[in-house]
Design a protein around this motif. Sequence first.
Motif, PDB file in Angstrom:
ATOM      1  N   VAL A 447      -5.350  -9.148  -8.066  1.00 47.95           N
ATOM      2  CA  VAL A 447      -5.340  -7.897  -7.304  1.00 47.95           C
ATOM      3  C   VAL A 447      -3.938  -7.576  -6.817  1.00 47.95           C
ATOM      4  O   VAL A 447      -3.488  -6.415  -6.865  1.00 47.95           O
ATOM      5  CB  VAL A 447      -6.326  -7.989  -6.116  1.00 47.95           C
ATOM      6  CG1 VAL A 447      -6.165  -6.796  -5.189  1.00 47.95           C
ATOM      7  CG2 VAL A 447      -7.762  -8.078  -6.619  1.00 47.95           C
ATOM      8  N   MET A 448      -3.207  -8.610  -6.368  1.00 45.45           N
ATOM      9  CA  MET A 448      -1.847  -8.402  -5.891  1.00 45.45           C
ATOM     10  C   MET A 448      -0.954  -7.861  -7.008  1.00 45.45           C
ATOM     11  O   MET A 448      -0.200  -6.894  -6.821  1.00 45.45           O
ATOM     12  CB  MET A 448      -1.287  -9.720  -5.353  1.00 45.45           C
ATOM     13  CG  MET A 448       0.021  -9.574  -4.610  1.00 45.45           C
ATOM     14  SD  MET A 448      -0.184  -8.754  -3.027  1.00 45.45           S
ATOM     15  CE  MET A 448      -1.036 -10.026  -2.114  1.00 45.45           C
ATOM     16  N   MET A 484     -11.976  -3.254  -0.704  1.00 46.28           N
ATOM     17  CA  MET A 484     -11.371  -3.138   0.623  1.00 46.28           C
ATOM     18  C   MET A 484     -10.003  -3.821   0.671  1.00 46.28           C
ATOM     19  O   MET A 484      -9.058  -3.302   1.277  1.00 46.28           O
ATOM     20  CB  MET A 484     -12.293  -3.757   1.671  1.00 46.28           C
ATOM     21  CG  MET A 484     -13.644  -3.059   1.817  1.00 46.28           C
ATOM     22  SD  MET A 484     -13.518  -1.323   2.281  1.00 46.28           S
ATOM     23  CE  MET A 484     -13.666  -0.516   0.681  1.00 46.28           C
ATOM     24  N   MET A 485      -9.881  -4.981   0.026  1.00 41.72           N
ATOM     25  CA  MET A 485      -8.604  -5.696   0.031  1.00 41.72           C
ATOM     26  C   MET A 485      -7.543  -4.930  -0.753  1.00 41.72           C
ATOM     27  O   MET A 485      -6.363  -4.933  -0.387  1.00 41.72           O
ATOM     28  CB  MET A 485      -8.781  -7.096  -0.531  1.00 41.72           C
ATOM     29  CG  MET A 485      -9.637  -8.015   0.333  1.00 41.72           C
ATOM     30  SD  MET A 485      -9.140  -8.015   2.079  1.00 41.72           S
ATOM     31  CE  MET A 485      -7.414  -8.416   1.952  1.00 41.72           C
ATOM     32  N   ARG A 487      -7.349  -1.784  -0.795  1.00 51.70           N
ATOM     33  CA  ARG A 487      -6.957  -0.737   0.164  1.00 51.70           C
ATOM     34  C   ARG A 487      -5.884  -1.256   1.115  1.00 51.70           C
ATOM     35  O   ARG A 487      -4.906  -0.560   1.410  1.00 51.70           O
ATOM     36  CB  ARG A 487      -8.200  -0.296   0.942  1.00 51.70           C
ATOM     37  CG  ARG A 487      -7.941   0.731   2.030  1.00 51.70           C
ATOM     38  CD  ARG A 487      -7.682   2.092   1.403  1.00 51.70           C
ATOM     39  NE  ARG A 487      -7.580   3.137   2.399  1.00 51.70           N
ATOM     40  CZ  ARG A 487      -6.516   3.371   3.164  1.00 51.70           C
ATOM     41  NH1 ARG A 487      -5.451   2.607   3.040  1.00 51.70           N
ATOM     42  NH2 ARG A 487      -6.501   4.365   4.032  1.00 51.70           N
ATOM     43  N   VAL A 488      -6.045  -2.480   1.633  1.00 53.03           N
ATOM     44  CA  VAL A 488      -5.072  -3.057   2.575  1.00 53.03           C
ATOM     45  C   VAL A 488      -3.727  -3.273   1.894  1.00 53.03           C
ATOM     46  O   VAL A 488      -2.671  -2.880   2.408  1.00 53.03           O
ATOM     47  CB  VAL A 488      -5.608  -4.386   3.136  1.00 53.03           C
ATOM     48  CG1 VAL A 488      -4.538  -5.086   3.972  1.00 53.03           C
ATOM     49  CG2 VAL A 488      -6.853  -4.157   3.975  1.00 53.03           C
ATOM     50  N   ILE A 489      -3.745  -3.920   0.726  1.00 54.13           N
ATOM     51  CA  ILE A 489      -2.492  -4.248   0.026  1.00 54.13           C
ATOM     52  C   ILE A 489      -1.755  -2.976  -0.376  1.00 54.13           C
ATOM     53  O   ILE A 489      -0.533  -2.863  -0.218  1.00 54.13           O
ATOM     54  CB  ILE A 489      -2.788  -5.132  -1.201  1.00 54.13           C
ATOM     55  CG1 ILE A 489      -3.384  -6.472  -0.743  1.00 54.13           C
ATOM     56  CG2 ILE A 489      -1.528  -5.373  -2.016  1.00 54.13           C
ATOM     57  CD1 ILE A 489      -4.024  -7.274  -1.864  1.00 54.13           C
ATOM     58  N   ALA A 490      -2.495  -1.976  -0.886  1.00 53.05           N
ATOM     59  CA  ALA A 490      -1.869  -0.716  -1.287  1.00 53.05           C
ATOM     60  C   ALA A 490      -1.223  -0.021  -0.095  1.00 53.05           C
ATOM     61  O   ALA A 490      -0.119   0.534  -0.200  1.00 53.05           O
ATOM     62  CB  ALA A 490      -2.912   0.196  -1.931  1.00 53.05           C
ATOM     63  N   ASN A 491      -1.885  -0.055   1.073  1.00 57.21           N
ATOM     64  CA  ASN A 491      -1.340   0.586   2.271  1.00 57.21           C
ATOM     65  C   ASN A 491      -0.046  -0.082   2.717  1.00 57.21           C
ATOM     66  O   ASN A 491       0.942   0.589   3.037  1.00 57.21           O
ATOM     67  CB  ASN A 491      -2.375   0.556   3.391  1.00 57.21           C
ATOM     68  CG  ASN A 491      -1.847   1.163   4.682  1.00 57.21           C
ATOM     69  OD1 ASN A 491      -1.336   0.450   5.540  1.00 57.21           O
ATOM     70  ND2 ASN A 491      -1.968   2.476   4.825  1.00 57.21           N
ATOM     71  N   LEU A 492      -0.021  -1.410   2.733  1.00 56.09           N
ATOM     72  CA  LEU A 492       1.179  -2.133   3.182  1.00 56.09           C
ATOM     73  C   LEU A 492       2.336  -1.920   2.211  1.00 56.09           C
ATOM     74  O   LEU A 492       3.492  -1.742   2.641  1.00 56.09           O
ATOM     75  CB  LEU A 492       0.873  -3.624   3.326  1.00 56.09           C
ATOM     76  CG  LEU A 492      -0.177  -3.997   4.389  1.00 56.09           C
ATOM     77  CD1 LEU A 492      -0.332  -5.502   4.474  1.00 56.09           C
ATOM     78  CD2 LEU A 492       0.190  -3.430   5.753  1.00 56.09           C
ATOM     79  N   LEU A 493       2.053  -1.926   0.896  1.00 54.15           N
ATOM     80  CA  LEU A 493       3.114  -1.676  -0.090  1.00 54.15           C
ATOM     81  C   LEU A 493       3.642  -0.247   0.017  1.00 54.15           C
ATOM     82  O   LEU A 493       4.861  -0.011  -0.039  1.00 54.15           O
ATOM     83  CB  LEU A 493       2.577  -1.933  -1.497  1.00 54.15           C
ATOM     84  CG  LEU A 493       2.420  -3.396  -1.919  1.00 54.15           C
ATOM     85  CD1 LEU A 493       1.676  -3.487  -3.243  1.00 54.15           C
ATOM     86  CD2 LEU A 493       3.784  -4.068  -2.028  1.00 54.15           C
ATOM     87  N   ILE A 560     -10.506  -3.917   8.288  1.00 55.37           N
ATOM     88  CA  ILE A 560     -10.919  -4.642   7.080  1.00 55.37           C
ATOM     89  C   ILE A 560     -10.604  -6.130   7.208  1.00 55.37           C
ATOM     90  O   ILE A 560     -11.449  -6.989   6.922  1.00 55.37           O
ATOM     91  CB  ILE A 560     -10.227  -4.042   5.838  1.00 55.37           C
ATOM     92  CG1 ILE A 560     -10.751  -2.625   5.578  1.00 55.37           C
ATOM     93  CG2 ILE A 560     -10.445  -4.925   4.614  1.00 55.37           C
ATOM     94  CD1 ILE A 560      -9.986  -1.877   4.499  1.00 55.37           C
ATOM     95  N   ILE A 561      -9.388  -6.455   7.644  1.00 49.52           N
ATOM     96  CA  ILE A 561      -8.991  -7.865   7.758  1.00 49.52           C
ATOM     97  C   ILE A 561      -9.840  -8.576   8.803  1.00 49.52           C
ATOM     98  O   ILE A 561     -10.286  -9.717   8.593  1.00 49.52           O
ATOM     99  CB  ILE A 561      -7.489  -7.976   8.106  1.00 49.52           C
ATOM    100  CG1 ILE A 561      -6.635  -7.434   6.946  1.00 49.52           C
ATOM    101  CG2 ILE A 561      -7.110  -9.425   8.396  1.00 49.52           C
ATOM    102  CD1 ILE A 561      -6.811  -8.152   5.633  1.00 49.52           C
ATOM    103  N   LYS A 562     -10.086  -7.932   9.940  1.00 50.69           N
ATOM    104  CA  LYS A 562     -10.932  -8.540  10.981  1.00 50.69           C
ATOM    105  C   LYS A 562     -12.340  -8.798  10.455  1.00 50.69           C
ATOM    106  O   LYS A 562     -12.959  -9.824  10.760  1.00 50.69           O
ATOM    107  CB  LYS A 562     -10.987  -7.626  12.212  1.00 50.69           C
ATOM    108  CG  LYS A 562      -9.700  -7.566  13.002  1.00 50.69           C
ATOM    109  CD  LYS A 562      -9.509  -8.788  13.854  1.00 50.69           C
ATOM    110  CE  LYS A 562      -8.332  -8.633  14.796  1.00 50.69           C
ATOM    111  NZ  LYS A 562      -8.099  -9.856  15.593  1.00 50.69           N
ATOM    112  N   ALA A 563     -12.873  -7.846   9.674  1.00 51.30           N
ATOM    113  CA  ALA A 563     -14.222  -8.019   9.122  1.00 51.30           C
ATOM    114  C   ALA A 563     -14.291  -9.184   8.147  1.00 51.30           C
ATOM    115  O   ALA A 563     -15.366  -9.749   7.928  1.00 51.30           O
ATOM    116  CB  ALA A 563     -14.659  -6.730   8.418  1.00 51.30           C
ATOM    117  N   HIS A 564     -13.154  -9.583   7.585  1.00 55.84           N
ATOM    118  CA  HIS A 564     -13.106 -10.730   6.673  1.00 55.84           C
ATOM    119  C   HIS A 564     -12.786 -12.038   7.413  1.00 55.84           C
ATOM    120  O   HIS A 564     -12.614 -13.077   6.772  1.00 55.84           O
ATOM    121  CB  HIS A 564     -12.052 -10.496   5.589  1.00 55.84           C
ATOM    122  CG  HIS A 564     -12.505  -9.571   4.498  1.00 55.84           C
ATOM    123  ND1 HIS A 564     -12.537  -8.194   4.645  1.00 55.84           N
ATOM    124  CD2 HIS A 564     -12.963  -9.820   3.236  1.00 55.84           C
ATOM    125  CE1 HIS A 564     -12.978  -7.646   3.531  1.00 55.84           C
ATOM    126  NE2 HIS A 564     -13.251  -8.597   2.656  1.00 55.84           N
ATOM    127  N   GLY A 565     -12.668 -11.983   8.737  1.00 63.02           N
ATOM    128  CA  GLY A 565     -12.379 -13.193   9.510  1.00 63.02           C
ATOM    129  C   GLY A 565     -10.911 -13.546   9.563  1.00 63.02           C
ATOM    130  O   GLY A 565     -10.552 -14.674   9.938  1.00 63.02           O
TER     131      GLY A 565
END
Length: 587
Positions: A447-448, A484-485, A487-493, A560-565
């Motif tokens: 994914v990365m 969802m992950m 989404r997080v990686i794309a946003n940070l990049l 999203i990250i919080k929901a994944h622990g």
Amino acid sequence: MQKKTRQTSPPEKPIRVLLIEDNPDDAEMLRGLVQTKDGQVDLQWVDRLPAALDRLAGDSFDIALTDLRLADRAEDDVFAEIHARFPHLPVVVLTGFDSQDAAIEAVRNGAQDYLVKGRAKGPSILRLIKYSIERQRLLNDCEKHLKEIRTLRGLIPVCSWCRKVHSHKGYWEKVEKFIEEQTDASFTHGICPDCLARNEPEIFRQLEKQSPGLFTRKGAGRADERVIRLLLIEDNPADAGLVREFAADSGDSPPQISHATRLAEAVELLQQEAFDVVLADLCLPDSQGIETFIKIHTLVPEVPIIILTGISDKDLAASAVRSGAQDYLVKGGIDGALLGKSIQYAIERHKMLKELRKNLREVGKLQRERENLLSAFAHDIKNAIIPAGLLLSRIITGKSRPAAGSIAPVRDGLLAAENMLAEFIEFSRFEAPEYQPVKAPFDLEAVMQKQIEAARLKAEEKNIRLECGFLVSPPPLLQADAGMMQRVIANLLDNAIKYTPKGGAVNVSVRRALRSVLVQVQDTGIGIAENHLPLLFEAFYRVPGGEKGSGLGLAIARTIIKAHGGEIWANSAAGEGSTFNFTLPLE
């Protein structure tokens, strides 16, 4: 004549109690103490913590009574594990060790009360069970309301230069004035030790020499080292004398007692002096029944009140607790230890409720702030759409002809509005209580790499070097929602490339960190001032001077990250680039 039948109220449901005790003799003793002829209590017994957790998860109980020590767990683990798994369940701690420190610590950590085996009587245990359930219900209600401020806590605009606050009225005001208008607080001014030492070191040294310990932190010792000031309101001299005797035997630091025999006298003392707790008889020469408590509580709502009466009436007791009393003691059924414990716990519990109520007052203020933020959000969308409407109107009326130079900005504005609305809808979905990620085996490296390739075109347009280092071998076993992950990686990049100037670099790394995987997105961009870092992940927050957007991307990433622990945070300084970090737990 038809005979009237007397209507009877339906019988009360028994209180369901789970007893967690590994000593069969103690369990039988407690069962005998709480059993009544009318079956008020339905007590179930387990002797191990895993069995208790299974019963609590699969059945419905009103309260749990648990020993501090069990054969399969250390003393500190039993209550902590139950409270962590079932935070809304009232728990009373049982122990054979008469330790005041352990009692106070248990209450501070969430226990509703603390009983020493062999010293409790049946009626007092029943009373304790009922009051613990009632107090926990009040705490649960407060916590339920506090959830309303989860996403917007602390978002108050402050000028970075003059530190004035932007109020809901639209004015820039001094912090002191803003707080005085929004709360019951008022200000007085002084000089703190740190400022005195920094600005007037000579005066600081002289004062420290003259009065050693003047600037040391007060209140660092144990809570019970401080003398408690108690107001006793009791018109019977014999009962007042007994309370004084019990108070003298209540511990190493007995309370300092002031005595009033009438409500009017008590009101005068409460207006003149500060007390830590009030112990009040309900039946006084100038006031009777629950009204006595209500009058005192209305006058000093910030002071915990314990009812002391000879009226052994459970309805009156429950009414007093619902109205705000911290405890209810029946004359003739107390001793020094019980009185001391009741005073200490009343103070501790009242502090907790006071803090919760203080936070609840912020709900109204933050609701106004929510309206301001949503208004700004709507304003940004309107600014993006209005030019399109104006251009279309001119084309329809023949006042203007379509031209690439005029259509391109309109297209860009509409795309920006579309993106903001899409992010708002996405944020609303993720923030819903029922949102749960659909987890499956997750290949983080694949994914990365996919997201980096997708971002490479934007990076090349600005001549930004985009690199990735996967420092985990073999690949970690992860469970995550792939969509969802991404989404997080794309946003940070996207953020890293957006805020990095031409010729800069963005580096992505993945490494193992204890029981999790750590992902870092590091850039050589403009950086973020330290005072903005705590607010970066709040909904709608945008760093002043930054590019326009919805202000929701990082808030979505955090959800999203919080929901994944996992955890997500940022390290940055103005002009020195930024590093955004998040963790995901390993299998």
